[in-house]
Design a protein around this motif. Structure first.
Motif, PDB file in Angstrom:
ATOM      1  N   ALA A 140      18.369 107.339  51.163  1.00  0.00           N
ATOM      2  CA  ALA A 140      17.610 107.402  49.911  1.00  0.00           C
ATOM      3  C   ALA A 140      17.375 105.982  49.386  1.00  0.00           C
ATOM      4  CB  ALA A 140      18.323 108.280  48.897  1.00  0.00           C
ATOM      5  N   PHE A 141      17.825 105.696  48.143  1.00  0.00           N
ATOM      6  CA  PHE A 141      17.596 104.376  47.565  1.00  0.00           C
ATOM      7  C   PHE A 141      18.678 103.362  47.937  1.00  0.00           C
ATOM      8  CE2 PHE A 141      15.105 107.065  44.637  1.00  0.00           C
ATOM      9  CZ  PHE A 141      13.885 106.415  44.735  1.00  0.00           C
ATOM     10  N   ILE A 142      19.688 103.785  48.654  1.00  0.00           N
ATOM     11  CA  ILE A 142      20.702 102.842  49.146  1.00  0.00           C
ATOM     12  C   ILE A 142      20.181 102.248  50.445  1.00  0.00           C
ATOM     13  CG2 ILE A 142      23.069 102.563  49.955  1.00  0.00           C
ATOM     14  CD1 ILE A 142      23.923 104.768  48.116  1.00  0.00           C
ATOM     15  N   THR A 143      19.735 101.008  50.356  1.00  0.00           N
ATOM     16  CA  THR A 143      19.169 100.323  51.524  1.00  0.00           C
ATOM     17  C   THR A 143      20.279  99.933  52.491  1.00  0.00           C
ATOM     18  OG1 THR A 143      19.369  98.161  50.448  1.00  0.00           O
ATOM     19  CG2 THR A 143      17.334  99.411  50.062  1.00  0.00           C
ATOM     20  N   PRO A 144      19.923  99.596  53.732  1.00  0.00           N
ATOM     21  CA  PRO A 144      20.946  99.126  54.675  1.00  0.00           C
ATOM     22  C   PRO A 144      21.716  97.914  54.149  1.00  0.00           C
ATOM     23  CG  PRO A 144      18.939  99.683  55.857  1.00  0.00           C
ATOM     24  CD  PRO A 144      18.616  99.788  54.403  1.00  0.00           C
ATOM     25  N   GLU A 145      21.048  97.040  53.396  1.00  0.00           N
ATOM     26  CA  GLU A 145      21.744  95.870  52.831  1.00  0.00           C
ATOM     27  C   GLU A 145      22.792  96.304  51.809  1.00  0.00           C
ATOM     28  OE1 GLU A 145      17.969  94.766  54.590  1.00  0.00           O
ATOM     29  OE2 GLU A 145      18.470  96.226  53.020  1.00  0.00           O
ATOM     30  N   LEU A 146      22.431  97.248  50.937  1.00  0.00           N
ATOM     31  CA  LEU A 146      23.403  97.746  49.959  1.00  0.00           C
ATOM     32  C   LEU A 146      24.519  98.525  50.648  1.00  0.00           C
ATOM     33  CD1 LEU A 146      21.035  98.952  47.086  1.00  0.00           C
ATOM     34  CD2 LEU A 146      22.644  97.039  46.992  1.00  0.00           C
ATOM     35  N   ALA A 147      24.181  99.253  51.695  1.00  0.00           N
ATOM     36  CA  ALA A 147      25.201  99.997  52.437  1.00  0.00           C
ATOM     37  C   ALA A 147      26.212  99.044  53.071  1.00  0.00           C
ATOM     38  CB  ALA A 147      24.539 100.862  53.505  1.00  0.00           C
ATOM     39  N   THR A 148      25.716  97.940  53.626  1.00  0.00           N
ATOM     40  CA  THR A 148      26.613  96.942  54.217  1.00  0.00           C
ATOM     41  C   THR A 148      27.485  96.301  53.149  1.00  0.00           C
ATOM     42  OG1 THR A 148      24.998  96.481  55.964  1.00  0.00           O
ATOM     43  CG2 THR A 148      26.717  94.835  55.592  1.00  0.00           C
ATOM     44  N   SER A 149      26.886  96.072  51.960  1.00  0.00           N
ATOM     45  CA  SER A 149      27.655  95.512  50.847  1.00  0.00           C
ATOM     46  C   SER A 149      28.794  96.441  50.450  1.00  0.00           C
ATOM     47  CB  SER A 149      26.733  95.265  49.648  1.00  0.00           C
ATOM     48  OG  SER A 149      27.472  94.859  48.512  1.00  0.00           O
ATOM     49  N   PHE A 150      28.516  97.748  50.340  1.00  0.00           N
ATOM     50  CA  PHE A 150      29.564  98.705  49.998  1.00  0.00           C
ATOM     51  C   PHE A 150      30.597  98.805  51.115  1.00  0.00           C
ATOM     52  CE2 PHE A 150      31.357 102.972  50.260  1.00  0.00           C
ATOM     53  CZ  PHE A 150      31.923 103.104  49.008  1.00  0.00           C
ATOM     54  N   GLN A 151      30.138  98.742  52.349  1.00  0.00           N
ATOM     55  CA  GLN A 151      31.037  98.877  53.488  1.00  0.00           C
ATOM     56  C   GLN A 151      32.112  97.798  53.471  1.00  0.00           C
ATOM     57  OE1 GLN A 151      29.293  98.047  57.323  1.00  0.00           O
ATOM     58  NE2 GLN A 151      30.553  99.603  58.341  1.00  0.00           N
ATOM     59  N   ASN A 152      31.765  96.620  53.002  1.00  0.00           N
ATOM     60  CA  ASN A 152      32.703  95.494  53.008  1.00  0.00           C
ATOM     61  C   ASN A 152      33.360  95.252  51.649  1.00  0.00           C
ATOM     62  OD1 ASN A 152      32.039  94.909  55.741  1.00  0.00           O
ATOM     63  ND2 ASN A 152      30.218  93.782  55.080  1.00  0.00           N
ATOM     64  N   ALA A 153      33.024  96.073  50.642  1.00  0.00           N
ATOM     65  CA  ALA A 153      33.541  95.846  49.290  1.00  0.00           C
ATOM     66  C   ALA A 153      35.018  96.208  49.200  1.00  0.00           C
ATOM     67  CB  ALA A 153      32.728  96.666  48.288  1.00  0.00           C
ATOM     68  N   GLU A 154      35.753  95.355  48.496  1.00  0.00           N
ATOM     69  CA  GLU A 154      37.182  95.579  48.283  1.00  0.00           C
ATOM     70  C   GLU A 154      37.520  95.327  46.828  1.00  0.00           C
ATOM     71  OE1 GLU A 154      39.371  93.076  50.914  1.00  0.00           O
ATOM     72  OE2 GLU A 154      38.901  94.253  52.708  1.00  0.00           O
ATOM     73  N   LEU A 155      38.487  96.063  46.313  1.00  0.00           N
ATOM     74  CA  LEU A 155      38.991  95.880  44.962  1.00  0.00           C
ATOM     75  C   LEU A 155      40.478  95.566  45.060  1.00  0.00           C
ATOM     76  CD1 LEU A 155      38.315  96.045  41.916  1.00  0.00           C
ATOM     77  CD2 LEU A 155      39.098  98.434  41.980  1.00  0.00           C
ATOM     78  N   PHE A 156      40.830  94.324  44.739  1.00  0.00           N
ATOM     79  CA  PHE A 156      42.203  93.848  44.889  1.00  0.00           C
ATOM     80  C   PHE A 156      42.706  94.038  46.314  1.00  0.00           C
ATOM     81  CE2 PHE A 156      41.958  95.427  40.421  1.00  0.00           C
ATOM     82  CZ  PHE A 156      41.911  94.186  39.810  1.00  0.00           C
ATOM     83  N   GLY A 157      41.812  93.779  47.256  1.00  0.00           N
ATOM     84  CA  GLY A 157      42.179  93.868  48.664  1.00  0.00           C
ATOM     85  C   GLY A 157      42.158  95.269  49.240  1.00  0.00           C
ATOM     86  N   ILE A 158      41.750  96.271  48.437  1.00  0.00           N
ATOM     87  CA  ILE A 158      41.705  97.665  48.892  1.00  0.00           C
ATOM     88  C   ILE A 158      40.252  98.038  49.173  1.00  0.00           C
ATOM     89  CG2 ILE A 158      42.291 100.052  48.368  1.00  0.00           C
ATOM     90  CD1 ILE A 158      44.693  98.179  48.518  1.00  0.00           C
ATOM     91  N   PRO A 159      39.900  98.392  50.419  1.00  0.00           N
ATOM     92  CA  PRO A 159      38.514  98.798  50.713  1.00  0.00           C
ATOM     93  C   PRO A 159      38.131 100.065  49.962  1.00  0.00           C
ATOM     94  CG  PRO A 159      39.750  98.334  52.730  1.00  0.00           C
ATOM     95  CD  PRO A 159      40.751  98.399  51.625  1.00  0.00           C
ATOM     96  N   LEU A 160      36.963 100.047  49.330  1.00  0.00           N
ATOM     97  CA  LEU A 160      36.521 101.213  48.570  1.00  0.00           C
ATOM     98  C   LEU A 160      36.180 102.393  49.460  1.00  0.00           C
ATOM     99  CD1 LEU A 160      34.231  99.594  45.821  1.00  0.00           C
ATOM    100  CD2 LEU A 160      36.657 100.238  45.674  1.00  0.00           C
ATOM    101  N   LYS A 161      35.874 102.138  50.729  1.00  0.00           N
ATOM    102  CA  LYS A 161      35.529 103.227  51.640  1.00  0.00           C
ATOM    103  C   LYS A 161      36.769 103.911  52.211  1.00  0.00           C
ATOM    104  CE  LYS A 161      35.415 100.360  55.824  1.00  0.00           C
ATOM    105  NZ  LYS A 161      34.591  99.907  56.969  1.00  0.00           N
TER     106      LYS A 161
END
Length: 333
Positions: A140-161
């Motif tokens: 949908a509106f989540i582009t491959p670039e945004l998907a890659t950003s989420f894939q690598n996102a971490e909060l205090f060293g904890i991956p959100l995925k």
């Protein structure tokens, strides 16, 4: 399976676009105010923003749920009378009960509507983040670039995925996931418990409606606890935030507009009496401050008017006295 798959896609595709549009809009907004677009914090805040948007849109439905739940509570004595009267005839009992619901404007399933509406939204978000963004491909509106950003996102060293089941032995991930699952479960239980303990009259605690509420009280937390271990941490933030919204919204409604005959209504009446007493005391103090000033003023005695004769009244008004008529046959003296 092909037909069911097409039907599922027909239902879910609009949700994918709607949810991803709101999520990307919040992400864009936080990026514009200077946040790192690839950080875990911006994704968590975007998910919280999505949650608040969805819950704000559901406020009219929540109001309808509250009204219907209140009606259900108020008509419980009548439901019990119908059960005593038509308990031997299930068909007649069902007809009379539905007639009562219709006359009172009550929907027995309204209490489940917010959850039923949210479940497809929750499922769509879960699939967007877990099946697409977490794998780096867009939807949908989540582009491959945004998907890659989420894939690598971490909060205090904890991956959100990450999930509890897919922690790969990472103790920190398992602890954070477990805490969020417990928070999600506890807020679900507390919200339902709050409704039953404070905003249900005593008569409604033993009827079929109460049994339905008790079932939700214990079943829903278990369902979320079991399913929660498979949810990504990002999705757990969504559901926990939604539960906190529900808890606060319900607390406000119960406190300010409780159902008749409940402990919440008694508490509100006590608060109102306390406010009225405090307000009355303030007025009494103000009146006491004004009274001495009035007493200090010299009071002039009112003079009583003197009684006047008829002649004096006529003279005062400028009229001449009317002569008395002479008697017939009389002579002037």
């Amino acid at each position: 399976m092909g037909f069911l798959g097409d039907l599922g896609g027909l239902i879910m595709t609009p949700l994918y676009y709607a949810i991803s549009a709101v999520l990307v809009a919040w992400h864009w907004l936080f990026e514009k105010i200077g946040m790192n677009p690839d950080s875990g914090l911006i994704w968590v805040l975007s998910i919280i923003g999505l949650t608040l948007t969805v819950r704000a849109a559901l406020i009219p439905l929540f109001v309808k749920q509250i009204k219907s739940s209140r009606n259900m509570q108020l008509i419980q004595p009548k439901v019990k009378e119908l059960q005593k009267k038509y308990g031997h005839d299930r068909e007649r009992l069902a007809q009379e009960t539905m007639k009562l619901y219709k006359e009172s404007g009550t929907n027995p399933f309204a209490s489940c509507l917010p959850i039923l509406i949210q479940m497809p939204i929750f499922l769509a978000l879960f699939r967007l983040l877990d099946h697409h963004a977490a794998k780096g491909d867009g939807k949908a509106f989540i582009t491959p670039e945004l998907a890659t950003s989420f894939q690598n996102a971490e909060l205090f060293g904890i991956p959100l995925k990450a999930t509890f089941l897919k922690a790969d032995g990472d103790v920190a991930v398992m602890i954070v996931a477990a805490i969020l699952v417990l928070a999600m479960t506890a807020t679900t239980f507390t919200t339902q418990r709050q409704l039953m303990s404070k905003n249900m009259p005593a008569d409604a605690l033993s009827g079929p409606y109460a049994q339905q509420q008790k079932l939700l009280l214990y079943v829903l937390p278990v369902v979320f606890a079991v399913g929660g271990i498979a949810f990504p941490i990002a999705v757990l933030f969504y559901w926990t935030t939604s539960n906190l919204w529900t808890m606060g919204q319900q607390f406000y409604v119960i406190r300010n507009n409780p159902a008749p005959g409940t402990s919440a209504e008694k508490a509100k009446l006590e608060r109102d009496r306390a406010k009225a007493a405090k307000h009355g005391k303030t007025l009494a103090v103000e009146a006491a401050e004004v009274v001495p000033e009035e007493e200090a003023r010299p009071q002039q005695q009112r003079q009583q008017p003197k009684k006047q004769t008829k002649k004096q009244r006529q003279q005062g008004s400028g009229q001449r006295p009317v002569p008395k008529p002479k008697p017939e046959g009389g002579t002037d003296e």
